[in-house]
Design an enzyme around this catalytic site. Structure first.
Site: not given
Ligand code: NDP
Ligand code: 2IT
Length: 444
Positions: A126, A166
């Site tokens: 991430k 995201d």
């Protein structure tokens, strides 16, 4: 002390000031107790949990960019490449002022198990930055994205690490980042997912997380002798996940009566008007205060409150820790039957315990929102094949993946005597796959 407790204590000591990371590790390790206890000596000797909770690599960098007035700003960029046991690192990029290393670590840790649950060959990673996209011009967004990618491009690649969207990162940002990657590295490859359809993006990726959420809820209800049809649903958030969760819920015959953003929330007793929502959020990039102009009978409330509405199903789709114990009590008092996490870790641990203790069907994010990353993996496949699959094909694959996720977590929960506890089931099913791959690859 047990091995699990030892490792939790180490994580807290070695990663101070990272409460979200501690929370994610605790939730996973606590529910792995039955598996760990059965293999405690071997796992300890192999330092398996220590290897699992320490990222393979974490990258932190400076992101300078110039605003429209000529002022220079400096943000911090992150990419945490947590675990590559089952495939290249895969996970989104979050652009939000709250971003820090601990938040990116919690998200990439969760991503390891989520990606394993999809059944596709993707590892966990991430990234993100404390950059705030709100109120920025397109040129400012481009300047930031180009600067961010100028550094990030050294560490990613189609077979190494494949970022995606995201919070705060959608099609526009992915486009600017892809353009800069291609320009610097000189290769046109599937290095990012969530790309535009004209340059290698996959059909259904935009819708995938929200659609996948409804597909797995549908399967869970089916297995409990019920359906989504005619259910009343509360959704939080008004971004990518929330929008397409609402769309699919309406297609399946339910009525979604709420949505929210970081300033307030909307209650629309007739069901959220999706065209209005898309116009406000996707086209005009405005606040939800505008919604009432489209739907005079709706209510707008400042602050929090979506979980106070009487609904059958609650779908938190905004951000971490947005559904707390008080909210869980309100939902239970109003007779909620199911809660499924569209966002990552939106439910606080005490709220989760309360929902489970009160017999609410609860699907954790790493299972419930896995449709987004699964469809990203399908985008990677299409890019490797240099082909674009039709909408119906990708949608059918997504649906089947979500059905499989449900049955895998259900089976894992039953196997260890936790029938109906999908938190335990998801953590164990994801863990077992990752551990098998880690063991096969030796001490690396
Ligand atoms: P978006 O940026 O598209 O939307 C986020 C929404 O949540 C916005 O309505 C935003 O309101 C609200 N929000 C964000 N942060 C906060 C906050 N701190 N407090 C209150 N509201 C907040 O993001 P996504 O829809 O993509 O992501 C939503 C969640 O789903 C995140 O947890 C993400 O990690 C998760 N997720 C996303 C996937 C994807 O494919 N996009 C896949 C799997 C999970 P505002 O606009 O006012 O900030
Ligand atoms: O949290 C997530 O799973 C995402 N933001 C999507 C990641 C991806 O690579 O599609």
């Amino acid at each position: 002390m047990s091995y699990v407790d030892d490792v939790i204590e180490q994580v807290i000591k070695q990663n101070p000031n990272e409460p979200e990371f501690h929370q994610a590790v605790k939730e996973v390790l606590e529910s792995l107790r039955p598996v760990i206890t059965a293999n405690e000596d071997k796992f300890r000797r192999d330092a398996l949990l220590e290897r699992l909770v320490n990222p393979e690599r974490q990258i932190k960098f400076r992101v300078p960019w110039i605003d429209d007035k000529g002022q220079v700003h400096v943000n911090t960029g992150y990419r945490v490449q947590f675990n590559s046991a089952i495939g290249p690192y895969k996970g989104g990029i979050r652009l939000h002022p709250s971003v820090n290393l601990g938040i990116i670590k919690f998200l990439s840790f969760e991503q390891i198990f989520k990606n394993a649950l999809t059944g596709l060959p993707i590892g966990g990673g991430k990234g993100g930055s404390d950059f705030d996209p709100k109120g920025k011009s397109d040129r400012e967004i481009m300047a930031f994205c180009q600067s961010f990618m100028t550094e990030l491009c050294k560490y990613i690649g189609a077979d190494t690490d494949v970022p995606a969207g995201d919070i705060g990162t959608g099609a526009r940002e992915i486009g600017y980042m892809f353009g800069q990657y291609k320009r610097i590295r000189g290769v046109f490859e599937g290095v990012l997912t969530g790309k535009g359809l004209s340059y290698g993006g996959s059909l259904v990726r935009t819708e995938a997380t929200g659609y996948g959420l409804l597909y797995i809820v549908e399967e869970m209800l089916k297995c409990h002798g019920d359906t989504i049809e005619d259910k009343t649903i509360a959704v939080s958030g008004a971004g990518n996940v929330a929008t397409y969760a609402i769309e699919k819920a309406h297609q399946l015959g339910a009525k979604v009566v709420t949505c929210s953003d970081s300033t307030g929330w909307v209650y629309d007793p007739d069901g959220i008007d999706l065209n209005a929502l898309k116009e406000i959020k996707e086209v005009k990039r405005e606040r939800l205060t505008e919604y009432k102009k489209y739907r005079p009978k709706s209510e707008y409330h400042e602050g929090r409150g979506v979980w106070t509405v009487k609904v059958d199903i609650a779908l938190p789709c905004a951000t971490q820790n947005e559904l707390n114990l008080e909210d869980a009590k309100a939902l239970v008092a109003n007779g909620v039957m199911a809660v499924a996490e569209g966002a990552n870790m939106p439910t606080t641990p005490d709220a989760m315990d309360y929902l489970l203790a009160n017999g609410v069907l609860f699907l954790p994010g790493k299972a419930a929102n896995a449709g987004g990353v699964a469809t990203s993996a399908l985008e990677m496949s299409q890019n490797s094949e240099r082909i674009c699959w039709p909408f119906e094909k990708v949608d059918a694959m997504l649906k089947q993946i979500m059905i499989n996720v449900y049955h895998n977590i259900d089976k894992a929960a039953k196997k260890y005597g936790y029938e109906g506890n999908y938190v335990v089931g998801a953590n164990i099913a994801g863990f077992e796959k990752v551990v098998e791959a880690m063991n096969a690859q030796g001490i690396v």
